[in-house]
Design a protein around this motif. Structure first.
Motif, PDB file in Angstrom:
ATOM      1  N   PRO A  57      41.163  68.768  52.157  1.00 42.60           N
ATOM      2  CA  PRO A  57      41.200  67.394  52.140  1.00 42.60           C
ATOM      3  C   PRO A  57      40.808  66.930  50.736  1.00 42.60           C
ATOM      4  CG  PRO A  57      39.982  68.370  53.902  1.00 42.60           C
ATOM      5  CD  PRO A  57      40.450  69.463  53.139  1.00 42.60           C
ATOM      6  N   GLY A  58      41.590  65.802  50.522  1.00 44.78           N
ATOM      7  CA  GLY A  58      41.473  65.310  49.045  1.00 44.78           C
ATOM      8  C   GLY A  58      42.457  65.641  47.928  1.00 44.78           C
ATOM      9  N   THR A 104      43.642  65.177  57.392  1.00 45.99           N
ATOM     10  CA  THR A 104      44.038  65.748  58.631  1.00 45.99           C
ATOM     11  C   THR A 104      45.410  64.777  59.234  1.00 45.99           C
ATOM     12  OG1 THR A 104      42.037  66.501  59.142  1.00 45.99           O
ATOM     13  CG2 THR A 104      43.378  66.508  60.817  1.00 45.99           C
ATOM     14  N   ILE A 105      45.096  63.389  58.810  1.00 47.18           N
ATOM     15  CA  ILE A 105      46.393  62.583  59.260  1.00 47.18           C
ATOM     16  C   ILE A 105      47.701  63.020  58.486  1.00 47.18           C
ATOM     17  CG2 ILE A 105      44.694  60.762  59.639  1.00 47.18           C
ATOM     18  CD1 ILE A 105      45.397  59.339  57.243  1.00 47.18           C
ATOM     19  N   PRO A 115      39.451  61.747  58.815  1.00 49.75           N
ATOM     20  CA  PRO A 115      38.440  61.007  57.849  1.00 49.75           C
ATOM     21  C   PRO A 115      38.137  59.729  58.646  1.00 49.75           C
ATOM     22  CG  PRO A 115      40.741  60.564  57.080  1.00 49.75           C
ATOM     23  CD  PRO A 115      40.883  61.745  58.030  1.00 49.75           C
ATOM     24  N   LYS A 116      36.820  59.384  58.518  1.00 47.64           N
ATOM     25  CA  LYS A 116      36.477  58.143  59.237  1.00 47.64           C
ATOM     26  C   LYS A 116      36.413  56.940  58.425  1.00 47.64           C
ATOM     27  CE  LYS A 116      32.165  59.614  59.261  1.00 47.64           C
ATOM     28  NZ  LYS A 116      30.567  59.489  59.501  1.00 47.64           N
ATOM     29  N   PRO A 117      36.941  55.794  58.941  1.00 49.20           N
ATOM     30  CA  PRO A 117      36.932  54.498  58.356  1.00 49.20           C
ATOM     31  C   PRO A 117      35.334  53.921  58.001  1.00 49.20           C
ATOM     32  CG  PRO A 117      37.150  54.049  60.791  1.00 49.20           C
ATOM     33  CD  PRO A 117      36.916  55.739  60.694  1.00 49.20           C
ATOM     34  N   GLY A 175      40.426  51.779  56.384  1.00 49.60           N
ATOM     35  CA  GLY A 175      40.943  52.949  56.745  1.00 49.60           C
ATOM     36  C   GLY A 175      41.479  53.736  55.903  1.00 49.60           C
ATOM     37  N   HIS A 176      42.297  54.756  56.134  1.00 49.57           N
ATOM     38  CA  HIS A 176      42.878  55.601  55.049  1.00 49.57           C
ATOM     39  C   HIS A 176      44.305  55.706  55.182  1.00 49.57           C
ATOM     40  CE1 HIS A 176      39.050  57.124  53.653  1.00 49.57           C
ATOM     41  NE2 HIS A 176      38.618  56.803  54.966  1.00 49.57           N
ATOM     42  N   ALA A 177      44.897  54.808  56.020  1.00 51.00           N
ATOM     43  CA  ALA A 177      46.391  54.923  56.450  1.00 51.00           C
ATOM     44  C   ALA A 177      46.947  53.842  56.716  1.00 51.00           C
ATOM     45  CB  ALA A 177      46.802  56.077  57.410  1.00 51.00           C
ATOM     46  N   ARG A 178      48.195  53.334  56.070  1.00 48.19           N
ATOM     47  CA  ARG A 178      48.883  52.109  56.714  1.00 48.19           C
ATOM     48  C   ARG A 178      49.516  52.410  58.262  1.00 48.19           C
ATOM     49  NH1 ARG A 178      52.890  50.473  54.517  1.00 48.19           N
ATOM     50  NH2 ARG A 178      53.682  52.662  53.639  1.00 48.19           N
ATOM     51  N   MET A 179      50.003  51.275  58.773  1.00 48.43           N
ATOM     52  CA  MET A 179      50.763  51.400  59.984  1.00 48.43           C
ATOM     53  C   MET A 179      49.729  51.840  60.964  1.00 48.43           C
ATOM     54  SD  MET A 179      54.690  51.941  58.765  1.00 48.43           S
ATOM     55  CE  MET A 179      55.288  50.952  57.405  1.00 48.43           C
TER      56      MET A 179
END
Length: 526
Positions: free
Chosen positions: A327-328, A376-377, A411-413, A435-439
């Motif tokens: 991650p990262g 992970t997303i 990842p947590k928001p 958050g960490h992602a769009r849509m």
């Protein structure tokens, strides 16, 4: 979902809900003594038999009529310490189901009405309609809304003592002021010609542009996909206000393509891919009036991509290895084709089809797609395709699937509160979920409850606003948020660290009986 509903999800809502199903206002017996004898009127957008008045965040009064009506009046009388507070109402609905619950028997809550019994009167609301900007020869409106019917509205411009506009509301609770000059504006109201004006509204800034701001151009649907040449691609051009005319363009060339205007601020274009003789990016623009020659700024460009799958499949590889990614970190997905001068697309497998994640037009035989700060997303199956940029625009079959596996939990928001201190009774508690992602779909959760209290969609950013629309003492507690992927992708984050909400006052037995299910989830597009 209807075409129009899908389009409305692409763009958010206005600052004022003109489609609300419940509307509340104050009817004073005398404007000379507005707090001496008050009636609260709840107006429905449809015929109904049930009304409910809510004070300071908990159930106050409920009435049932034998026949269908459009409104109900709740007598309040003289304002005392017992009935001061913040009110909202809602109306009963009869959904097409045999099972009535608190989630489907009522409309959303109405606008907020504050009863203080003191001078100066509570501040009104001020918002632009339809936009907060002007251009030469094109004005806008500012709408001032007070909770009390029949008052006189005043509009002032900051740093201009000579600017004052006055409107008598008659039997309405709003006044519209036309604005032709930039600046900061506030409104207030008074109950009679000699009365003391209310507290002023929050300021609204009106900006002047040489030409109208750019519209938004988007493909219909949550994600863009690879089209087949025999299909039609649908593009939507959305202006910030009603317009006279739209144009769809490639560079300086205007395209004459069949379209539709479901709304005056929206134009749809149906692109027959086999008729396209140019693969350059598309833009759109608009002009506001027939008599004006000035066109808006161009939208951000959009590129089409389709494939008839007649060309050999490319090869997709990952650097570093696609398994056990940290991650990262950053992963490079390299798509290699047999020749140069192609358009490449990176796809990610969904439930039933492959959304187009990225697109490139490199000069060589390969495109390198980068996924930054992976988590992970980003785990899933990826492939790539390419298409010719010259007629007849043939395209490749997709590459073999390449699986990415990213270690660690989702990842947590982060949940941010948009107020300080204690939340006043009856007010909104506003949050922002980072958050960490769009849509994604974002949800507001309360500790100990499984049903989300508010929902939102983050379409064009990684954040979304959430809220408790009307709080009482029973809403004190710990809250968190989470996000989930929009179809066809699938992932779910962990929950954010909790934040505490403290509401003023102590909960009585009646208050504690108010179920959190009375707060209907909402939907908004960030």
């Amino acid at each position: 979902m209807s075409l129009l509903a899908a389009l409305l999800l692409l763009w958010g809502e206005t600052s004022w809900d003109t489609t609300a199903e419940a509307f509340l206002w104050l009817d004073p017996q005398s404007l000379l003594e507005p707090w001496a004898n008050l009636t609260l009127t709840c107006q429905s957008a449809f015929l109904t038999k049930d009304f409910q008045l809510i004070m300071n965040g908990w159930r106050q009064q409920r009435v049932h009529h034998d026949t269908y009506v459009m409104s109900h009046q709740f007598p309040l009388g003289a304002v005392t310490s017992d009935n001061k507070g913040v009110y909202r109402c809602r109306c009963g609905v009869e959904p097409p189901t045999l099972t009535l619950t608190e989630l489907n028997r009522w409309t959303m809550l109405s606008n907020l009405v504050e009863v203080t019994g003191t001078e100066p009167l509570p501040a009104p609301l001020l918002w632009p309609d339809p936009v907060s900007w002007i251009t030469p020869n094109v004005a806008t409106y500012l709408v001032c809304h007070a909770a009390m019917r029949g008052v006189t509205f005043l509009l002032r411009k900051e740093d201009d003592d000579n600017f004052l506009r006055v409107r008598k509301a008659q039997d309405n609770v709003v006044a519209r002021f036309i604005v032709r000059h930039p600046g900061n504006y506030r409104c207030s109201y008074r109950t009679d010609t000699e009365g003391t004006p209310s507290e002023p509204s929050e300021a609204v800034t009106v900006t002047e542009y040489a030409k109208p701001p750019a519209p938004m151009l988007a493909f219909l649907g949550t994600y863009q996909t690879i089209e087949h040449p025999s299909s039609n691609a649908v593009l939507a051009c959305k202006a910030p206000r009603n317009v006279f005319e739209f144009q769809l363009r490639q560079g300086e060339k205007m395209l004459t393509i069949h379209g539709a205007r479901p709304l005056r601020e929206l134009s749809l274009y149906y692109l027959n891919l086999t008729d396209m003789d140019d693969q350059s990016p598309l833009t759109c623009r608009y002009r506001l009036h027939r008599s004006l020659d000035t066109w808006s700024e161009d939208s951000e460009p959009k590129e089409l991509m389709w494939s008839d799958e007649t060309q050999p499949a490319p090869v997709l590889t990952a650097e570093p290895s696609s398994h056990d990614l940290e991650p990262g970190s950053t992963v490079h997905l390299r798509c290699t084709a047999p020749k140069a001068g192609l358009r490449f697309g990176l796809l990610r497998q969904g439930d039933t089809y492959y959304p187009l994640i990225q697109m490139q037009n490199p000069s060589g035989t390969e495109a390198v797609f980068e996924l930054h700060n992976i988590s992970t997303i980003d785990s899933g199956n990826y492939s790539c395709v390419y298409m010719e940029q010259e007629p007849p625009f043939s395209g490749s079959a997709p590459s073999e699937l390449l699986e990415l596996q990213v270690n660690g939990p989702p990842p947590k928001p982060k949940l941010e509160v948009l107020w300080t201190g204690v939340v006043p009774l009856g007010r909104e508690a506003k949050f922002r979920c980072h958050g960490h992602a769009r849509m994604v779909n974002m949800e507001l959760l309360r500790e100990g409850f499984h049903t989300p209290l508010w929902m939102n969609q983050a379409m064009r950013s990684t954040t979304a606003d959430l809220k408790l629309p009307f709080v009482g003492p029973q809403h004190s507690g710990n809250y968190s948020c989470r996000y989930t992927a929009m179809s066809p992708l699938s992932f779910e984050s962990g929950t954010s660290d909790p934040v505490e909400v403290i509401v003023e006052g102590k909960a009585s037995r009646a208050v504690l009986e108010f179920s959190l299910l009375n707060m209907l989830p909402g939907l908004y597009t960030a």
